[in-house]
Design a protein around this motif. Sequence first.
Motif, PDB file in Angstrom:
ATOM      1  N   ILE A   8      14.314   0.767  -5.007  1.00  0.00           N
ATOM      2  CA  ILE A   8      14.814   1.489  -3.850  1.00  0.00           C
ATOM      3  C   ILE A   8      14.863   0.546  -2.645  1.00  0.00           C
ATOM      4  O   ILE A   8      13.916  -0.226  -2.414  1.00  0.00           O
ATOM      5  CB  ILE A   8      13.896   2.698  -3.545  1.00  0.00           C
ATOM      6  N   ALA A   9      15.935   0.639  -1.886  1.00  0.00           N
ATOM      7  CA  ALA A   9      16.095  -0.055  -0.599  1.00  0.00           C
ATOM      8  C   ALA A   9      15.755  -1.542  -0.715  1.00  0.00           C
ATOM      9  O   ALA A   9      16.428  -2.278  -1.415  1.00  0.00           O
ATOM     10  CB  ALA A   9      15.279   0.638   0.483  1.00  0.00           C
ATOM     11  N   ASP A  10      14.677  -1.966  -0.056  1.00  0.00           N
ATOM     12  CA  ASP A  10      14.305  -3.380  -0.015  1.00  0.00           C
ATOM     13  C   ASP A  10      13.446  -3.813  -1.199  1.00  0.00           C
ATOM     14  O   ASP A  10      12.946  -4.921  -1.242  1.00  0.00           O
ATOM     15  CB  ASP A  10      13.585  -3.706   1.301  1.00  0.00           C
ATOM     16  N   GLY A  11      13.270  -2.912  -2.163  1.00  0.00           N
ATOM     17  CA  GLY A  11      12.482  -3.249  -3.350  1.00  0.00           C
ATOM     18  C   GLY A  11      11.001  -2.962  -3.226  1.00  0.00           C
ATOM     19  O   GLY A  11      10.246  -3.203  -4.165  1.00  0.00           O
ATOM     20  N   ASN A  12      10.564  -2.447  -2.092  1.00  0.00           N
ATOM     21  CA  ASN A  12       9.156  -2.107  -1.905  1.00  0.00           C
ATOM     22  C   ASN A  12       8.764  -1.050  -2.943  1.00  0.00           C
ATOM     23  O   ASN A  12       9.337   0.036  -2.971  1.00  0.00           O
ATOM     24  CB  ASN A  12       8.943  -1.575  -0.489  1.00  0.00           C
ATOM     25  N   THR A  23       3.539   8.146   1.725  1.00  0.00           N
ATOM     26  CA  THR A  23       4.431   7.029   1.432  1.00  0.00           C
ATOM     27  C   THR A  23       5.815   7.307   2.013  1.00  0.00           C
ATOM     28  O   THR A  23       6.034   8.330   2.642  1.00  0.00           O
ATOM     29  CB  THR A  23       4.513   6.763  -0.095  1.00  0.00           C
ATOM     30  N   THR A  24       6.723   6.379   1.791  1.00  0.00           N
ATOM     31  CA  THR A  24       8.105   6.557   2.225  1.00  0.00           C
ATOM     32  C   THR A  24       8.883   7.226   1.095  1.00  0.00           C
ATOM     33  O   THR A  24       8.791   6.821  -0.066  1.00  0.00           O
ATOM     34  CB  THR A  24       8.736   5.201   2.569  1.00  0.00           C
ATOM     35  N   VAL A  25       9.627   8.277   1.445  1.00  0.00           N
ATOM     36  CA  VAL A  25      10.331   9.079   0.446  1.00  0.00           C
ATOM     37  C   VAL A  25      11.762   9.332   0.911  1.00  0.00           C
ATOM     38  O   VAL A  25      11.995   9.651   2.075  1.00  0.00           O
ATOM     39  CB  VAL A  25       9.633  10.446   0.226  1.00  0.00           C
ATOM     40  N   ALA A  26      12.692   9.208  -0.015  1.00  0.00           N
ATOM     41  CA  ALA A  26      14.083   9.601   0.221  1.00  0.00           C
ATOM     42  C   ALA A  26      14.327  10.885  -0.571  1.00  0.00           C
ATOM     43  O   ALA A  26      14.243  10.885  -1.800  1.00  0.00           O
ATOM     44  CB  ALA A  26      15.034   8.505  -0.231  1.00  0.00           C
ATOM     45  N   LEU A  27      14.603  11.974   0.128  1.00  0.00           N
ATOM     46  CA  LEU A  27      14.877  13.274  -0.493  1.00  0.00           C
ATOM     47  C   LEU A  27      16.347  13.598  -0.295  1.00  0.00           C
ATOM     48  O   LEU A  27      16.851  13.538   0.830  1.00  0.00           O
ATOM     49  CB  LEU A  27      14.012  14.360   0.148  1.00  0.00           C
ATOM     50  N   SER A  28      17.032  13.921  -1.371  1.00  0.00           N
ATOM     51  CA  SER A  28      18.428  14.323  -1.267  1.00  0.00           C
ATOM     52  C   SER A  28      18.687  15.518  -2.170  1.00  0.00           C
ATOM     53  O   SER A  28      18.012  15.710  -3.185  1.00  0.00           O
ATOM     54  CB  SER A  28      19.367  13.169  -1.630  1.00  0.00           C
TER      55      SER A  28
END
Length: 129
Positions: free
Chosen positions: A52-56, A99-104
């Motif tokens: 995801i994103a920057d690979g973190n 944590t960081t979460v992307a919800l869609s």
Amino acid sequence: MPHVVIEYSANLDGLVDFEALIEAVRVAAVETGVFPLGGIRVRAHRADHAVIADGNPAHAFLDATLKIGTGRDLETRKRAGAHVFQALSRALDPAFEKTTVALSCEIREIDPELNWKRNSIHDALKQSA
């Protein structure tokens, strides 16, 4: 319908109660009053391999798709989708705190000409009512 198909990153497993999440989504779908009870399905599939994103590796995601039949006006679809999204968002609150979460979440209308079904659940629900 709807069939709610949820895909999520494996790193959410320790942060989210997925049994509670899918039940919350099922209840939200019922609460909309838009969908027939016998057509509601909710399932969640873990993505064991995701970047995801920057690979973190701490970044997480959950993507939900509501597959619905055609024939409902835009306002009805928006209201139902927003209600289900709110249930998903509440169920993910613990993960967002850690944590960081992307919800869609999106709604897809199924073309009735390209859709085949066989379902005895509707009859069983009528008999048990």
